[in-house]
Scaffold this motif. Structure first.
Motif, PDB file in Angstrom:
ATOM      1  N   ASN A 427     119.313  43.662 -46.797  1.00  0.00           N
ATOM      2  CA  ASN A 427     118.349  43.558 -47.892  1.00  0.00           C
ATOM      3  C   ASN A 427     117.153  42.682 -47.518  1.00  0.00           C
ATOM      4  N   GLY A 428     116.990  42.437 -46.223  1.00  0.00           N
ATOM      5  CA  GLY A 428     115.808  41.729 -45.741  1.00  0.00           C
ATOM      6  C   GLY A 428     115.794  40.244 -45.999  1.00  0.00           C
ATOM      7  N   ILE A 429     116.955  39.660 -46.274  1.00  0.00           N
ATOM      8  CA  ILE A 429     117.030  38.223 -46.555  1.00  0.00           C
ATOM      9  C   ILE A 429     117.184  37.451 -45.249  1.00  0.00           C
ATOM     10  N   ASN A 430     116.277  36.497 -45.013  1.00  0.00           N
ATOM     11  CA  ASN A 430     116.388  35.666 -43.812  1.00  0.00           C
ATOM     12  C   ASN A 430     116.397  34.171 -44.123  1.00  0.00           C
ATOM     13  N   SER A 431     116.400  33.828 -45.414  1.00  0.00           N
ATOM     14  CA  SER A 431     116.430  32.426 -45.832  1.00  0.00           C
ATOM     15  C   SER A 431     117.396  32.269 -47.000  1.00  0.00           C
ATOM     16  N   VAL A 432     118.157  31.169 -47.007  1.00  0.00           N
ATOM     17  CA  VAL A 432     119.105  30.938 -48.099  1.00  0.00           C
ATOM     18  C   VAL A 432     118.925  29.540 -48.671  1.00  0.00           C
ATOM     19  N   VAL A 433     119.115  29.451 -49.984  1.00  0.00           N
ATOM     20  CA  VAL A 433     119.116  28.181 -50.705  1.00  0.00           C
ATOM     21  C   VAL A 433     120.498  28.048 -51.331  1.00  0.00           C
ATOM     22  N   VAL A 434     121.139  26.894 -51.147  1.00  0.00           N
ATOM     23  CA  VAL A 434     122.531  26.730 -51.561  1.00  0.00           C
ATOM     24  C   VAL A 434     122.654  25.667 -52.644  1.00  0.00           C
ATOM     25  N   VAL A 435     123.370  26.015 -53.723  1.00  0.00           N
ATOM     26  CA  VAL A 435     123.706  25.055 -54.786  1.00  0.00           C
ATOM     27  C   VAL A 435     125.177  25.251 -55.139  1.00  0.00           C
ATOM     28  N   GLY A 436     125.783  24.233 -55.789  1.00  0.00           N
ATOM     29  CA  GLY A 436     127.169  24.372 -56.226  1.00  0.00           C
ATOM     30  C   GLY A 436     128.068  23.274 -55.696  1.00  0.00           C
ATOM     31  N   VAL A 437     129.353  23.569 -55.614  1.00  0.00           N
ATOM     32  CA  VAL A 437     130.353  22.576 -55.197  1.00  0.00           C
ATOM     33  C   VAL A 437     131.283  23.177 -54.140  1.00  0.00           C
ATOM     34  N   SER A 457     115.489  29.825 -42.603  1.00  0.00           N
ATOM     35  CA  SER A 457     115.420  28.625 -43.430  1.00  0.00           C
ATOM     36  C   SER A 457     116.731  28.480 -44.198  1.00  0.00           C
ATOM     37  N   VAL A 458     117.338  27.301 -44.095  1.00  0.00           N
ATOM     38  CA  VAL A 458     118.563  26.993 -44.842  1.00  0.00           C
ATOM     39  C   VAL A 458     118.287  25.733 -45.656  1.00  0.00           C
ATOM     40  N   THR A 459     118.436  25.849 -46.969  1.00  0.00           N
ATOM     41  CA  THR A 459     118.112  24.750 -47.878  1.00  0.00           C
ATOM     42  C   THR A 459     119.317  24.423 -48.743  1.00  0.00           C
ATOM     43  N   ASN A 482     120.632  16.721 -40.348  1.00  0.00           N
ATOM     44  CA  ASN A 482     120.540  16.499 -38.903  1.00  0.00           C
ATOM     45  C   ASN A 482     120.629  17.788 -38.085  1.00  0.00           C
ATOM     46  N   VAL A 483     121.088  18.887 -38.699  1.00  0.00           N
ATOM     47  CA  VAL A 483     121.133  20.163 -37.971  1.00  0.00           C
ATOM     48  C   VAL A 483     120.043  21.120 -38.459  1.00  0.00           C
ATOM     49  N   GLY A 484     119.058  20.565 -39.158  1.00  0.00           N
ATOM     50  CA  GLY A 484     117.898  21.365 -39.528  1.00  0.00           C
ATOM     51  C   GLY A 484     117.910  21.940 -40.923  1.00  0.00           C
ATOM     52  N   VAL A 485     118.893  21.565 -41.742  1.00  0.00           N
ATOM     53  CA  VAL A 485     118.947  22.058 -43.118  1.00  0.00           C
ATOM     54  C   VAL A 485     117.969  21.255 -43.975  1.00  0.00           C
ATOM     55  N   ALA A 486     117.144  21.944 -44.755  1.00  0.00           N
ATOM     56  CA  ALA A 486     116.233  21.268 -45.683  1.00  0.00           C
ATOM     57  C   ALA A 486     117.034  20.750 -46.870  1.00  0.00           C
ATOM     58  N   THR A 487     116.739  19.515 -47.309  1.00  0.00           N
ATOM     59  CA  THR A 487     117.534  18.903 -48.382  1.00  0.00           C
ATOM     60  C   THR A 487     116.631  18.332 -49.481  1.00  0.00           C
ATOM     61  N   PRO A 488     115.886  19.180 -50.176  1.00  0.00           N
ATOM     62  CA  PRO A 488     115.013  18.689 -51.245  1.00  0.00           C
ATOM     63  C   PRO A 488     115.790  18.430 -52.532  1.00  0.00           C
ATOM     64  N   THR A 489     115.178  17.691 -53.439  1.00  0.00           N
ATOM     65  CA  THR A 489     115.697  17.617 -54.802  1.00  0.00           C
ATOM     66  C   THR A 489     115.293  18.898 -55.523  1.00  0.00           C
ATOM     67  N   TRP A 493     111.999  21.218 -54.765  1.00  0.00           N
ATOM     68  CA  TRP A 493     112.129  22.648 -54.451  1.00  0.00           C
ATOM     69  C   TRP A 493     111.294  23.490 -55.415  1.00  0.00           C
ATOM     70  N   CYS A 494     111.341  23.142 -56.693  1.00  0.00           N
ATOM     71  CA  CYS A 494     110.555  23.886 -57.687  1.00  0.00           C
ATOM     72  C   CYS A 494     109.057  23.746 -57.410  1.00  0.00           C
ATOM     73  N   GLN A 495     108.625  22.532 -57.064  1.00  0.00           N
ATOM     74  CA  GLN A 495     107.204  22.301 -56.788  1.00  0.00           C
ATOM     75  C   GLN A 495     106.743  23.069 -55.554  1.00  0.00           C
ATOM     76  N   SER A 496     107.623  23.175 -54.556  1.00  0.00           N
ATOM     77  CA  SER A 496     107.243  23.895 -53.338  1.00  0.00           C
ATOM     78  C   SER A 496     107.111  25.389 -53.585  1.00  0.00           C
ATOM     79  N   ASN A 497     107.696  25.864 -54.683  1.00  0.00           N
ATOM     80  CA  ASN A 497     107.619  27.284 -55.020  1.00  0.00           C
ATOM     81  C   ASN A 497     106.689  27.557 -56.198  1.00  0.00           C
TER      82      ASN A 497
END
Length: 498
Positions: A427-437, A457-459, A482-489, A493-497
């Motif tokens: 489905n053409g997805i090359n970036s993921v944003v992860v939330v949850g537990v 991009s992994v966030t 430390n392995v390149g994952v973006a860790t915004p609040t 994240w909302c402001q960047s989008n």
């Protein structure tokens, strides 16, 4: 023999109305005829204590988890084959999943491809599989090849409980199973052709054959197995050449029964060859490119819209058994992030970002759970996130909506033994944003796997993920950073989008 049965599973593949019934959307012509044999195979398996696994397709109504070549069947206003919840996805009449059986959903040909079948069978002591269903050249064949590649001790296909569009195709595939693997030196107990004669399945004969072959192998006379295979191959080699030249094999099952499955006689029916054009022409349509914009702002807007189109939000394990305070395995820090997760989902939908709900839905007996958790499952036990239970539901405030996608996992990572990667890629997805537990387990494993799979991009949204304590949470966030994952609040994240 009893010990062999305990380690054997019967895989019933794709015996669904859309594939078998005469009015099925993608009917296999030979499917209807084998229904009585499949019913009998299931009955006998249950009587013998052989584990029955129902392997089915249940696709997203929009076709987002279907092979690319099938996607034209799906979409708004269409009811694609075996869409989840449709009549066509139901088992054919006469076949029913009963207590003690197991249901596994696949999205590709092989039952092993991007599913947890192998880990499930291994963790339950299964080392042999028997396969029935449709159709032989596709799902049956691919499952057989994968089972052999995964070193299952015995892989069996019941010839008259499997089917293809024509007998020619069916028997050509059946013979290739035995020939290919015999030439590679596998014993008959690795690839066995199990016949049924009339209405009686000769399971006992099959297990007796395996026992005798294995006893030959352990008696010091190793040549016995080799001679047995060689004699079968010499006969089948001629058969296979005839099949390739257009003949249709008709097995003399009575004769095969008398000779312990050594096929010594076969009749051929000439089969007309189909001609295909030697060259295929393909129409290439010109695709208009986007107009070149002269301003930096417009270029940035286009780039931002394109990024969102290729991004998915993974909402991981936001279920009542993991978050509600009255649950025995509730995560202490989980409740506090629910408003942030709700907001992240709302923003993702507004931006056109695909929302994927990653959840656990376990077998009530715990047969698909990690070994260390199995003490929670069984009659009268907690059985967290059991399929169909209240505890497996999403927490209040979160709901799956049209356009979202739900994915079930049985281990920590959303990528482990699931079809998530193929779903996102196709489905053409090359970036993921992860939330949850929770952060040290499912969040971390999912993020690390996404990095390993080269997602651009992994966030991980820091305040939309949680662990048992803030210390554990932040320590794992630092490791991911430390392995390149973006860790915004969430706010960042909302402001960047925006």
């Amino acid at each position: 023999m009893e010990n062999t049965r305990k380690h054997t599973a019967l895989l019933v593949i794709d015996m669904q109305k859309d594939f078998v019934e005469e009015d099925g959307l993608t009917r296999v012509d030979g499917g209807k005829a084998i229904v009585p044999s499949v019913i009998k195979a299931v009955e006998v398996a249950r009587e013998l204590g052989i584990f029955v696994v129902w392997v089915v397709r249940e696709h997203d109504p929009l076709g987002r988890d279907v092979e690319l070549f099938r996607r034209h069947f799906y979409g708004p206003g269409k009811i694609g084959p075996v869409s989840e919840g449709s009549v066509g996805a139901e088992l054919v009449d006469g076949l029913v999943i009963k207590e003690g059986d197991y249901k596994l959903v696949k999205t590709r040909f092989s039952a092993f491809f991007a599913t947890h079948l192998h880990s499930f069978l291994q963790s339950n002591g299964i080392n042999s599989v028997v396969i029935v269903g449709v159709q032989t050249p596709n799902c049956i064949r691919q499952t057989v090849f994968d089972a052999v590649a995964l070193d299952y001790q015995s892989v069996t296909v019941i010839v008259d409980a499997t089917a293809a569009a024509t007998p020619d195709i069916h028997f050509a595939c059946i013979l290739s199973h035995l020939l290919n693997y015999s030439h590679q030196g596998c014993t008959i107990s690795r690839i066995s052709l199990l016949f049924s004669f009339g209405k009686t399945l000769v399971w006992n004969k099959f297990f007796d054959l395996i026992s005798r072959i294995e006893s030959v192998g352990t008696s010091g006379n190793g040549n016995g197995i080799t001679d047995y295979i060689s004699s079968s191959v010499s006969v089948l080699d001629g058969i296979w050449k005839a099949v390739r030249n257009g003949a249709s094999p008709m097995l003399d099952l009575n004769l095969a029964a008398k000779s312990d499955f050594s096929i010594t006689e076969i009749a051929f029916i000439p089969s007309p060859r189909k001609s295909f054009p030697s060259k295929h022409t393909r129409r290439v349509n010109s695709v208009p490119s986007l107009p070149q914009q002269e301003t930096l702002i417009c270029r940035e807007l286009l780039a931002m819209a394109d990024t969102r189109k290729h991004t998915a939000l993974l909402v991981v394990d936001m279920q009542k058994d993991f978050l509600d305070e009255d649950r025995p395995i509730s995560l202490e820090g989980g409740k506090a992030i629910i408003p942030s997760v709700i907001k992240a989902v709302e923003v993702a939908r507004e931006l056109g970002i695909l929302v994927v709900w990653v959840v656990r839905e376990h077998d009530p007996q715990g047969r698909d759970v990690e070994v260390f958790r199995r003490n929670f499952y069984g009659p009268g036990k907690l059985s967290p996130a059991t399929k169909g239970s209240e505890g497996a539901e999403l927490v209040d405030g979160l709901a799956i909506k049209e356009g979202d996608y739900k994915l079930v996992k049985t281990r920590f990572s959303a990528f482990f033994a699931t079809h998530l990667h193929s779903l996102l890629q196709s489905n053409g997805i090359n970036s993921v944003v992860v939330v949850g537990v929770q952060t040290p387990n499912c969040i971390r494993q999912t993020a690390f796997d996404a990095v390993s799979l080269d997602y651009q991009s992994v966030t991980v949204i820091v305040d939309a993920t949680a662990a048992a304590t803030p210390d554990i949470h932040l320590a794992n966030i630092l490791d991911m950073k430390n392995v390149g994952v973006a860790t915004p609040t969430l706010k960042e994240w909302c402001q960047s989008n925006a």
